[in-house]
Design an enzyme around this catalytic site. Sequence first.
Site, PDB file in Angstrom:
ATOM      1  N   GLY A 118       2.579  10.279 -24.280  1.00 57.37           N
ATOM      2  CA  GLY A 118       2.690   9.287 -25.324  1.00 57.37           C
ATOM      3  C   GLY A 118       1.458   9.728 -26.336  1.00 57.37           C
ATOM      4  O   GLY A 118       1.476   9.828 -27.424  1.00 57.37           O
ATOM      5  N   ASP A 119       0.312  10.010 -25.750  1.00 59.16           N
ATOM      6  CA  ASP A 119      -1.007  10.417 -26.565  1.00 59.16           C
ATOM      7  C   ASP A 119      -0.841  11.460 -27.204  1.00 59.16           C
ATOM      8  O   ASP A 119      -1.045  11.734 -28.248  1.00 59.16           O
ATOM      9  CB  ASP A 119      -2.321  10.257 -25.517  1.00 59.16           C
ATOM     10  CG  ASP A 119      -2.432   9.033 -24.821  1.00 59.16           C
ATOM     11  OD1 ASP A 119      -1.951   7.650 -25.500  1.00 59.16           O
ATOM     12  OD2 ASP A 119      -3.090   9.032 -23.882  1.00 59.16           O
ATOM     13  N   ASN A 154      -7.666  11.226 -25.309  1.00 61.48           N
ATOM     14  CA  ASN A 154      -6.554  12.387 -25.373  1.00 61.48           C
ATOM     15  C   ASN A 154      -5.932  12.591 -26.543  1.00 61.48           C
ATOM     16  O   ASN A 154      -5.552  13.803 -26.964  1.00 61.48           O
ATOM     17  CB  ASN A 154      -5.331  11.507 -24.491  1.00 61.48           C
ATOM     18  CG  ASN A 154      -5.717  11.401 -23.061  1.00 61.48           C
ATOM     19  OD1 ASN A 154      -6.560  12.146 -22.419  1.00 61.48           O
ATOM     20  ND2 ASN A 154      -5.160  10.535 -22.255  1.00 61.48           N
ATOM     21  N   GLN A 201      -1.666  -0.841 -24.198  1.00 63.54           N
ATOM     22  CA  GLN A 201      -1.894  -1.440 -22.929  1.00 63.54           C
ATOM     23  C   GLN A 201      -2.578  -2.828 -23.183  1.00 63.54           C
ATOM     24  O   GLN A 201      -2.497  -3.548 -22.318  1.00 63.54           O
ATOM     25  CB  GLN A 201      -2.842  -0.779 -21.637  1.00 63.54           C
ATOM     26  CG  GLN A 201      -2.023   0.512 -21.441  1.00 63.54           C
ATOM     27  CD  GLN A 201      -2.651   1.708 -22.252  1.00 63.54           C
ATOM     28  OE1 GLN A 201      -2.834   1.866 -23.304  1.00 63.54           O
ATOM     29  NE2 GLN A 201      -2.661   2.828 -21.425  1.00 63.54           N
ATOM     30  N   SER A 215       1.028  -1.098  -0.068  1.00 61.84           N
ATOM     31  CA  SER A 215      -0.172   0.138   0.139  1.00 61.84           C
ATOM     32  C   SER A 215       0.987   1.112  -0.076  1.00 61.84           C
ATOM     33  O   SER A 215       1.900   1.339   0.909  1.00 61.84           O
ATOM     34  CB  SER A 215      -0.918   0.040   1.261  1.00 61.84           C
ATOM     35  OG  SER A 215      -1.683   1.201   1.242  1.00 61.84           O
ATOM     36  N   GLY A 249      13.616  10.122 -26.875  1.00 60.23           N
ATOM     37  CA  GLY A 249      13.123  10.776 -28.101  1.00 60.23           C
ATOM     38  C   GLY A 249      11.952   9.554 -28.642  1.00 60.23           C
ATOM     39  O   GLY A 249      11.500   8.775 -27.959  1.00 60.23           O
TER      40      GLY A 249
END
Length: 327
Positions: free
Chosen positions: A256-257, A52, A172, A36, A228
């Site tokens: 990344g989006d 996005n 993902q 946790s 890059g």
Amino acid sequence: MRIAVTGSIATDHLMVFPGRFAEQLIKEQLERVSLSFLADRLEVRRGGVAANIAFGLGKFGLDPILVGAAGVDFAEYGAWLRANGVDTTAVQVSDHLHTARFVCTTDEDQNQIATFYAGAMAEAPRIDLAAIAERVGRPALVLVGADDPAAMLRHTATAHRLGIPLAADPSQQLARLDRDQARQLVDQSRWLFTNEYEAALLLERTGWTEQHLLGRVGTWITTLGEAGVSLATSGAPTLRIPAVLTDKIADPTGAGDAFRSGFLAGTAWQWPQEQAARLGCALATTVLESVGTQEYKLTPSDLIIRIDQTYGPDAARALEPQLARVP
């Protein structure tokens, strides 16, 4: 050139852990992890890879078509996207499920641990891309981003059947795909997007060598963080584009989006790939400097300055005429 962006629409719950995940892991106990992390900051933001990317394209004035499934709580989010230039008429809104949730904790080394709840995204396989193309107009490109795997496969097959160029961005969802599914999603795509980890996972999932995969796609674009991006094409030397560096990193989520938004904007304007990638890197750094994936300000003059400082005045001058027309 109008782009249809398919994939997840989500709400992001972003937390910051003021330590290092690696220091909490005990090598001998990795098979039974019970941890946790006490976070000291929480931000609730709009997100989802398709939303996005479409947001970035909308800010560039390109009127993208967002294709995905959202929940009963989508009204405010939808209004936000429309106000920022995104066509949401192709979003399927569930009558009983909530919009997907992305819960992510970032440590001080920018490592992340995340959980994604699909929610209304489970209804995405019902979406008919062909019907959308008939209703709102045939897009010049379809990006297939992370989504319910059945929806990703359906959109890919439909784009191929309609003869619409495809950008594959499984990200993902690679972990959930079997060999045939992974191959179907990337085969014959004009552009293939991965990060460095996903690149290795994609080769494992498809069972293809790097050269075989390059022979089945147009250009394979791999984001490399502060190193890059690389653009690989079969039979040609790999092109490497340095990142636009900053010392003001606030949150890596969504960078990344943002790169994809910038790159696809350059593609829509028929720029050379190197030029489009530079714009993508500049926008990715802009997002790094803000918390939340859609909270940044897209300022053409700022992007031009970043490109000038990183790639030189000639590179900046090449982009300036088009960016000057961005609303």
